[in-house]
Design a protein around this motif. Sequence first.
Motif, PDB file in Angstrom:
ATOM      1  N   ALA A 181      45.138  46.947  43.400  1.00  0.00           N
ATOM      2  CA  ALA A 181      45.120  45.656  42.700  1.00  0.00           C
ATOM      3  C   ALA A 181      44.377  44.682  43.605  1.00  0.00           C
ATOM      4  O   ALA A 181      44.761  44.487  44.766  1.00  0.00           O
ATOM      5  N   VAL A 182      43.297  44.109  43.084  1.00  0.00           N
ATOM      6  CA  VAL A 182      42.411  43.310  43.939  1.00  0.00           C
ATOM      7  C   VAL A 182      42.295  41.873  43.438  1.00  0.00           C
ATOM      8  O   VAL A 182      42.055  41.639  42.254  1.00  0.00           O
ATOM      9  N   ARG A 183      42.443  40.937  44.352  1.00  0.00           N
ATOM     10  CA  ARG A 183      42.099  39.530  44.079  1.00  0.00           C
ATOM     11  C   ARG A 183      40.989  39.131  45.038  1.00  0.00           C
ATOM     12  O   ARG A 183      41.075  39.410  46.243  1.00  0.00           O
ATOM     13  N   VAL A 196      35.475  42.485  41.877  1.00  0.00           N
ATOM     14  CA  VAL A 196      36.435  43.554  41.563  1.00  0.00           C
ATOM     15  C   VAL A 196      35.732  44.693  40.818  1.00  0.00           C
ATOM     16  O   VAL A 196      35.983  45.872  41.064  1.00  0.00           O
ATOM     17  N   GLN A 197      34.836  44.317  39.925  1.00  0.00           N
ATOM     18  CA  GLN A 197      34.059  45.343  39.197  1.00  0.00           C
ATOM     19  C   GLN A 197      33.225  46.157  40.182  1.00  0.00           C
ATOM     20  O   GLN A 197      33.189  47.387  40.129  1.00  0.00           O
ATOM     21  N   ASP A 232      39.452  37.460  39.777  1.00  0.00           N
ATOM     22  CA  ASP A 232      38.188  37.421  40.528  1.00  0.00           C
ATOM     23  C   ASP A 232      37.445  36.124  40.220  1.00  0.00           C
ATOM     24  O   ASP A 232      36.978  35.893  39.104  1.00  0.00           O
ATOM     25  N   GLY A 233      37.357  35.281  41.216  1.00  0.00           N
ATOM     26  CA  GLY A 233      36.610  34.024  41.106  1.00  0.00           C
ATOM     27  C   GLY A 233      36.968  33.252  39.855  1.00  0.00           C
ATOM     28  O   GLY A 233      38.143  33.067  39.540  1.00  0.00           O
ATOM     29  N   TRP A 234      35.922  32.839  39.125  1.00  0.00           N
ATOM     30  CA  TRP A 234      36.121  32.072  37.892  1.00  0.00           C
ATOM     31  C   TRP A 234      36.137  32.992  36.676  1.00  0.00           C
ATOM     32  O   TRP A 234      36.141  32.532  35.550  1.00  0.00           O
ATOM     33  N   HIS A 235      36.099  34.297  36.929  1.00  0.00           N
ATOM     34  CA  HIS A 235      35.811  35.250  35.856  1.00  0.00           C
ATOM     35  C   HIS A 235      37.026  35.606  35.004  1.00  0.00           C
ATOM     36  O   HIS A 235      37.185  35.095  33.900  1.00  0.00           O
ATOM     37  N   GLU A 236      37.925  36.442  35.512  1.00  0.00           N
ATOM     38  CA  GLU A 236      39.052  36.888  34.695  1.00  0.00           C
ATOM     39  C   GLU A 236      40.313  37.103  35.530  1.00  0.00           C
ATOM     40  O   GLU A 236      40.248  37.369  36.738  1.00  0.00           O
ATOM     41  N   HIS A 237      41.442  37.001  34.857  1.00  0.00           N
ATOM     42  CA  HIS A 237      42.749  37.288  35.451  1.00  0.00           C
ATOM     43  C   HIS A 237      43.546  37.980  34.334  1.00  0.00           C
ATOM     44  O   HIS A 237      44.428  37.391  33.706  1.00  0.00           O
ATOM     45  N   LEU A 250      36.516  24.893  33.742  1.00  0.00           N
ATOM     46  CA  LEU A 250      35.312  25.357  34.441  1.00  0.00           C
ATOM     47  C   LEU A 250      35.623  26.445  35.471  1.00  0.00           C
ATOM     48  O   LEU A 250      34.956  27.478  35.512  1.00  0.00           O
ATOM     49  N   HIS A 251      36.639  26.198  36.301  1.00  0.00           N
ATOM     50  CA  HIS A 251      36.908  27.124  37.402  1.00  0.00           C
ATOM     51  C   HIS A 251      38.003  28.146  37.078  1.00  0.00           C
ATOM     52  O   HIS A 251      38.432  28.879  37.975  1.00  0.00           O
ATOM     53  N   SER A 252      38.484  28.149  35.826  1.00  0.00           N
ATOM     54  CA  SER A 252      39.708  28.912  35.559  1.00  0.00           C
ATOM     55  C   SER A 252      39.471  30.298  34.974  1.00  0.00           C
ATOM     56  O   SER A 252      39.066  30.453  33.825  1.00  0.00           O
ATOM     57  N   ARG A 253      39.796  31.305  35.744  1.00  0.00           N
ATOM     58  CA  ARG A 253      39.788  32.684  35.235  1.00  0.00           C
ATOM     59  C   ARG A 253      40.929  32.901  34.249  1.00  0.00           C
ATOM     60  O   ARG A 253      40.858  33.743  33.365  1.00  0.00           O
ATOM     61  N   VAL A 254      42.012  32.119  34.432  1.00  0.00           N
ATOM     62  CA  VAL A 254      43.149  32.224  33.505  1.00  0.00           C
ATOM     63  C   VAL A 254      42.704  31.792  32.107  1.00  0.00           C
ATOM     64  O   VAL A 254      43.029  32.431  31.099  1.00  0.00           O
ATOM     65  N   ALA A 255      41.938  30.684  32.044  1.00  0.00           N
ATOM     66  CA  ALA A 255      41.477  30.197  30.738  1.00  0.00           C
ATOM     67  C   ALA A 255      40.606  31.250  30.061  1.00  0.00           C
ATOM     68  O   ALA A 255      40.799  31.574  28.889  1.00  0.00           O
ATOM     69  N   ARG A 256      39.680  31.817  30.796  1.00  0.00           N
ATOM     70  CA  ARG A 256      38.765  32.796  30.180  1.00  0.00           C
ATOM     71  C   ARG A 256      39.538  34.001  29.637  1.00  0.00           C
ATOM     72  O   ARG A 256      39.337  34.405  28.489  1.00  0.00           O
ATOM     73  N   SER A 257      40.422  34.574  30.454  1.00  0.00           N
ATOM     74  CA  SER A 257      41.169  35.751  29.981  1.00  0.00           C
ATOM     75  C   SER A 257      42.045  35.388  28.787  1.00  0.00           C
ATOM     76  O   SER A 257      42.179  36.157  27.836  1.00  0.00           O
TER      77      SER A 257
END
Length: 333
Positions: free
Chosen positions: A131-133, A140-141, A156-161, A191-198
Amino acid sequence: MVRIARLNPLRRRKKTEIKLLPAPKEQRNRRHLLGIEGMNAPGINRILDLAETYIERNRAQDKKHAILRGRTLINLFFEDSTRTRTSFELAGKRLGMDVINMSVGNSAVKKGETLIDTAMTLNAMHPDFIAVRHPESGAVQLLSEKVNCSVINAGDGWHEHPTQALLDALTIRRHKKRIDGLKVVICGDILHSRVARSNIFLLKTLGADVTIVAPPTLMPACPESLGAKVSYHLREAIVDADIVMMLRLQRERMEGSYIPSIREYFHFWGLDREKLALAADDALVMHPGPINRGVEIDSTLADDIHRSIILKQVEMGVAVRQAVLEVLAMDNP
Ligand code: ASP
Ligand code: CP
């Protein structure tokens, strides 16, 4: 032979107990959990349904259900974490796994070892899951392409959680009995939220009506391309909302000033009782944590157990991570 013996406990679970759907065809060879984007509703529901079976077990005195005994999980966190790291550790241990927490601060990374060399070094010890952060989007990919175990993106960064979105969905589903058709407002540092994107990917896939709200400086370019409605005014967007999900200002990802002042930010984009009164009468408040009281959310509202389900999200995090580990083990015998 050994592999078959290790898998037997999974196969022995009673059908009535797990209500597990087979993996959708296109996800059957899925080796990793790198993001929600690209997952379909059956794939998501499969994990949520399995997570449901762990909730009561996690409240009992004997929490162990050692179906993954003999397997190894390495938590490799290049960024700070309280919830995600602890819940992956608990999830792994409750499933009977050996769990190693790599402390990057005390590792050879400090001597200049790269992410890839670190990953390949850990991989040589035959873990089953990592499990990587990592602070960089896409890291991570990249790591997943260098190892032959299952990799789980812990942010990972602003990408996904992805596990955060899964635990949020489980929490919503348990409280509202559905996700389809709910009005969900996600407000804060989009803008910076991986939580929002996922969460956008997941909630849209399960049929929710999602609106993202932020000051213009904290909204990504072309926000409509994310697939959600876009607003710059919380007081307008929140009207009749069923779920209000607040996000932290990700100062660690900011260079320079994105907001005029905390006071002004809270006035327009912070959640307080006055703004929540515009939402549906039974609207619930969520936040992935860590919360910054008085910045994005009023302190008493965050603690109000009739409106805030923030700690329920934390509880669901363990069950969801158990389900993710079990599903990956099933799909990668
Ligand atoms: N803990 C979440 C994350 O790591 C949200 C946050 O830090 O604000 O993305
Ligand atoms: N929500 C979340 O990912 O929390 P941590 O940063 O504490 O893991």
